[in-house]
Design an enzyme around this catalytic site. Sequence first.
Site, short mmCIF file in Angstrom:
data_model
loop_
_atom_site.label_atom_id
_atom_site.label_comp_id
_atom_site.label_asym_id
_atom_site.label_seq_id
_atom_site.Cartn_x
_atom_site.Cartn_y
_atom_site.Cartn_z
N MET A 96 10.36 -21.42 10.17
CA MET A 96 11.69 -22.00 10.43
C MET A 96 11.60 -23.49 10.71
SD MET A 96 13.14 -18.94 12.85
CE MET A 96 11.59 -18.72 13.72
N ILE A 128 -19.98 19.70 -13.18
CA ILE A 128 -18.59 20.13 -13.40
C ILE A 128 -18.33 21.46 -12.72
CG2 ILE A 128 -16.93 20.76 -15.19
CD1 ILE A 128 -18.31 18.63 -16.93
N PRO A 135 7.33 -10.29 2.90
CA PRO A 135 7.84 -11.62 2.56
C PRO A 135 8.81 -11.65 1.37
CG PRO A 135 5.59 -11.39 1.80
CD PRO A 135 5.92 -10.13 2.55
N THR A 142 3.80 -10.38 7.37
CA THR A 142 4.54 -11.53 7.84
C THR A 142 4.43 -12.67 6.82
OG1 THR A 142 4.97 -12.93 9.74
CG2 THR A 142 2.65 -12.54 9.21
N PRO A 156 -28.99 29.55 -15.17
CA PRO A 156 -30.45 29.55 -15.02
C PRO A 156 -30.89 28.56 -13.94
CG PRO A 156 -29.80 29.32 -17.33
CD PRO A 156 -28.55 29.25 -16.53
N GLY A 190 9.56 -9.99 6.59
CA GLY A 190 8.24 -10.13 7.20
C GLY A 190 7.92 -8.98 8.11
N ASP A 191 7.50 -9.30 9.32
CA ASP A 191 7.20 -8.29 10.33
C ASP A 191 8.29 -8.34 11.41
OD1 ASP A 191 4.89 -6.53 11.61
OD2 ASP A 191 5.81 -7.75 13.18
N LYS A 237 21.83 -12.47 9.32
CA LYS A 237 21.19 -13.37 10.26
C LYS A 237 20.94 -14.71 9.58
CE LYS A 237 19.56 -13.04 13.70
NZ LYS A 237 18.25 -12.44 13.91
N ASP A 274 18.77 -8.07 6.74
CA ASP A 274 18.95 -9.52 6.88
C ASP A 274 19.11 -10.17 5.53
OD1 ASP A 274 18.23 -9.15 9.47
OD2 ASP A 274 16.39 -10.36 9.37
#
Length: 489
Positions: free
Chosen positions: A393, A23, A232, A342, A43, A313-314, A277, A255
Amino acid sequence: MDHLPIFLNLRAVPVVVIGGGRIAQRKIDLLLRVGARITVVAPRLNPALAQRAAAGEIEHLGIPFAASHLEGAQLVIAATDLRPLNAEVSAAARARAIPVNVVDDPELSSFYFPALVDRAPLTVAIGSAGQAPVLTRWVREQIEALLPQRLGELGRFMGARRQAIQQTLAPAARRPFWERIVRGVTGSRALAGDLAGAQSAYERELRLARLTSVGTDGAAALGEVYLIGAGPGDADLLTLRALQLLQQADVVLYDRLVPAAVIERARRDAERVLVGKSSARGPGEPHTPQERIHELMVQYAQRGLRVARLKGGDPFVFGRGGEEAEHLARHGIPYLVVPGITAALGAAAAAGIPLTHRELAQSVTLVTGHPLEDDTLDWAALARPHQTVVFYMGVAHLAYICARLRAAGASAALPAALVERATQPGQRRVTGTLADIAALGHHAGIAPPALLVVGEVAALALAPGEYAPGSAPPARRQRRATEQVHESC
Ligand code: SAH
């Protein structure tokens, strides 16, 4: 508040530590970092401390404590496991008006050590006056996660230029200038580890500040765009950098794919703009044309605003992030790209599909299932065994995709899985084979956003915890099944 948090400069200041165990060592290491001159009274020393003493980093008095050891000390720490000794140290220190800390003993201490978030030169100290150390630690973790890792680099960057600015800019112009450095392109570059980029943004800001001579807010401000992958859907899957930039942005363009829970993480007063989108809905639905999104990003940035372009996603995986980055570059708008998880990776984790399970798949391919009209995909390659193919998609084209794969030589019994709304509330998954997945998906009413995963690993789709106890590991089971499949092809 009954303790005053202060930052002490302890460089070359004499500090006495009583105790030579683990400690004491923790406190000593902290004190060494700030350059204190440490004398340890104990000591015996533990091996690590003995090493520091041998190296001359600390002075060691291997004798029992005596009040006279505190002579000249400006800070005292008692870290022994003997309470009477700790009490004696505390009393001796108080008698000499030296601040004293007895580790884990608020009663005997006149000061205590806060929990630290260290981004030196920037440090955050957190305390609860000894009342709730666990809460203190929790707060520290929250702040750790929130503060960019490279905050210290930005601090040093600014420190190194402080004097120059003091000589260059009028007093009234300095503060708005530094505000823009912290909040603007310079800051975000430095925090992303791009010091050269930070330097050139800094020089631009300085030129602007000189031109406008007073204040630097207003029309000349430099805006920028963050192309952020939002993951996601589960807001907890945002990266720390995404979160940090969302907290900075003045405007958020998002989006449809980005759920409300993610958008809620933006700054409360940020302007939120849906650029709807259609990708989540499938082709043919109304949406903001890509050109309009480009225009909006540039317009906001040119007004000096920080724009978060939040994408599902990415940004660089079927996200048109590449086009947006090109457009920004053409218009001289600084931008940063922040990767996101993603959908394929989110779905894999959420549906229990190990995309490259060692025995089943040596590669994974991310494919767009849309538009397929003029598709240039190499179906023969996609149909080969021992790989995983993930179609984005593809919901509207399931039957077509399965037929093309089969025509190219894939087995009708090849496992396939559909994962809808991966990581989001209402996530669903349907498993089958190339022969029946389209019908099963249709029957279940699977709708975008959803992914089609094709390959032997798709048969492993099990939510974590679904594995029956005592059963053979799923990979083995599956392997035997698929070997039979291949023999029968
Ligand atoms: N840039 C995104 C992909 C955009 S394309 C990414 O990296 O994930 C849109 C497609 O992504 C959807 O049609 C769907 O196939 C897939 N997708 C996105 N989010 C998803 C989710 N939560 N669950 C399943 N599929 C998803």
